[in-house]
Design an enzyme around this catalytic site. Structure first.
Site, short mmCIF file in Angstrom:
data_model
loop_
_atom_site.label_atom_id
_atom_site.label_comp_id
_atom_site.label_asym_id
_atom_site.label_seq_id
_atom_site.Cartn_x
_atom_site.Cartn_y
_atom_site.Cartn_z
N GLN A 17 0.56 -1.23 -0.33
CA GLN A 17 0.11 0.10 -0.19
C GLN A 17 0.96 1.63 -0.11
OE1 GLN A 17 -2.30 -0.33 3.04
NE2 GLN A 17 -3.41 -2.20 2.60
N TYR A 51 -9.81 -10.66 11.14
CA TYR A 51 -9.54 -12.02 9.85
C TYR A 51 -9.39 -12.71 10.08
CZ TYR A 51 -8.91 -7.56 6.70
OH TYR A 51 -9.68 -6.50 5.74
N TYR A 57 -11.67 6.43 18.46
CA TYR A 57 -12.65 5.86 17.52
C TYR A 57 -12.08 4.53 17.98
CZ TYR A 57 -13.89 10.44 15.57
OH TYR A 57 -14.09 11.89 16.38
N GLU A 105 -16.19 2.51 8.07
CA GLU A 105 -16.58 3.61 8.73
C GLU A 105 -16.38 4.35 8.36
OE1 GLU A 105 -15.27 1.86 13.32
OE2 GLU A 105 -14.84 3.70 12.50
N HIS A 162 -0.70 0.16 5.83
CA HIS A 162 -1.73 1.13 6.43
C HIS A 162 -1.05 2.37 6.66
CE1 HIS A 162 -5.07 -2.02 8.63
NE2 HIS A 162 -5.05 -1.85 6.93
#
Length: 388
Positions: free
Chosen positions: A102, A282, A271, A261, A168
């Site tokens: 990513q 997972y 949060y 979300e 991430h």
């Protein structure tokens, strides 16, 4: 809050929505495209025009004044696309990126001062002591006298700590409506627990000055260090960040297996990740759902199964009058454009348009058109205007 209504426009199969308490160098030919599914095509409120195609795009931003478009590709290429001709060139002087998983070149956003100084902000994954981490930098975009180029590139913020792995990073950028503050989303780097540790910036949204310093008035400004940068925490992978016309900050966030979300971002709010989530870990591991009174800020909307929101734009234009103030999410695994009706701090009706490809980015054009950028594999740049 009014009940959630999902209107089917080629709806993503199996989507379940929960409303929580409010607490390449290939140039494609231009032409009109229809929806990717025949079902209910006539009900689409927009027409779709394909205007370009890219190899592995990640983000886009329109430049004030000219309306020219910047598009990043994860491999490290930055394109400048001319608004009038549609021709595009590569911008020189981009940073060296870690192009893996990513990671790579991420967001690009013109500075609030762009029309005066030509400064743009970018984010990317970089290597250094301890591993890999996200960085945000700024540079002056020079477009005269030869090829466009970034000059005087400087890093203004780094995700701390750097870690192993290539997931991430998040590293979305947004500026406050008054132009005084820089907000950056920082993912948990697939580590989970650091998102509950305010001694680092993993799993947080940070609020900075335009120079990248911790902003005065942050919730934990007196503690210094990385803690002083934090605006909110307990985030997993917030890949969308935008201000609504009313000044509220919103973020879209990828959950684990389910539990994606849309959050209204408040200073000092936690949060919940990885302590609570509307999804599951997972492999089937259970995570407590958000619940009233648990001390964590609940999402305005959550999705289970996942749609994988990879971006967020809150519409502020006039071309789609009924959509002003609504949130648009690009769904990756959901292969859709998702609209959420926002009313102040609450969320209502949700529409899901099946685009047939992974949607990486959504942006509002200078004239109020909605621009959609597909992920690699599709890579189309699409312009959405009201249907006749």
């Amino acid at each position: 809050m009014k009940p959630a209504t999902v209107l089917r426009r080629g709806l993503v199969a199996g989507l379940v929505l929960a409303l929580a308490p409010a607490c390449s160098s290939d140039t494609a030919s231009s032409g009109a495209l229809g929806p990717s599914t025949a079902e209910d095509d006539a009900a689409w409120p927009f027409e779709v025009e394909q205007v370009d195609r890219f190899g592995e795009p990640w983000a886009m931003a329109f430049l004030p004044g000219s309306g020219d478009l910047l598009v990043t590709e994860r491999s490290g290429t930055l394109h400048l696309r001319d608004a009038a001709s549609g021709e595009r060139v590569e911008v020189e002087g981009t940073p060296t990126v870690v192009d893996a998983g990513q990671g790579g070149l991420g967001d690009v956003v013109p500075a609030p001062t762009y029309e005066d100084d030509g400064v743009v902000y970018l984010s990317w994954a970089e290597a250094g002591d301890g591993g890999v981490g996200a960085a945000v930098g700024r540079a002056r975009l020079e477009t005269g006298g030869g090829a466009p180029r970034l000059e005087d590139l400087e890093v203004v913020w780094r995700q701390t700590p750097r870690t192993d792995g290539d997931g991430h990073f998040s590293h979305r950028i947004a500026f406050s409506p008054d132009g005084r503050h820089l907000f950056v989303s920082s993912g948990d780097r697939q580590l989970g627990d650091p998102a509950q540790d305010t001694g680092n910036t993993l799993g947080t949204i940070v609020r900075l000055t335009l120079d990248g310093d911790p902003a005065p008035g942050n919730p934990m400004a007196d503690e210094g260090g990385a803690t002083a940068e934090i605006w909110s925490w307990g985030h997993r992978n917030p890949l969308g960040l935008d201000f609504a016309p009313d000044g509220r900050l919103w973020s879209s966030e990828m959950g684990p297996e389910g539990g994606d979300e849309l959050n209204r971002v408040e200073p000092g709010a936690n949060y919940g990740w990885p302590e609570v989530s509307d999804g599951s870990d997972y492999g089937g591991g259970e995570i407590p759902d958000h619940a009233e009174g648990d001390g964590y800020a609940a999402p305005a909307v959550s999705w289970n199964p996942s749609i994988s929101p990879g971006s967020l734009m809150v519409y502020g234009g006039d071309l789609f009058e009924d959509w002003r103030g609504d949130a648009f999410l690009g769904a990756l695994s959901g292969e859709a454009l998702v609209r959420v009706d926002l009313d102040g701090e609450t969320a209502g009706e949700v529409e899901v348009y099946d685009m047939g490809e992974r949607v990486r980015a959504v942006e509002e054009g200078p004239d109020g058109a909605v621009w959609v950028l597909e992920d690699e594999g599709g890579g189309r740049l699409l312009r959405l205007t009201p249907a006749d």
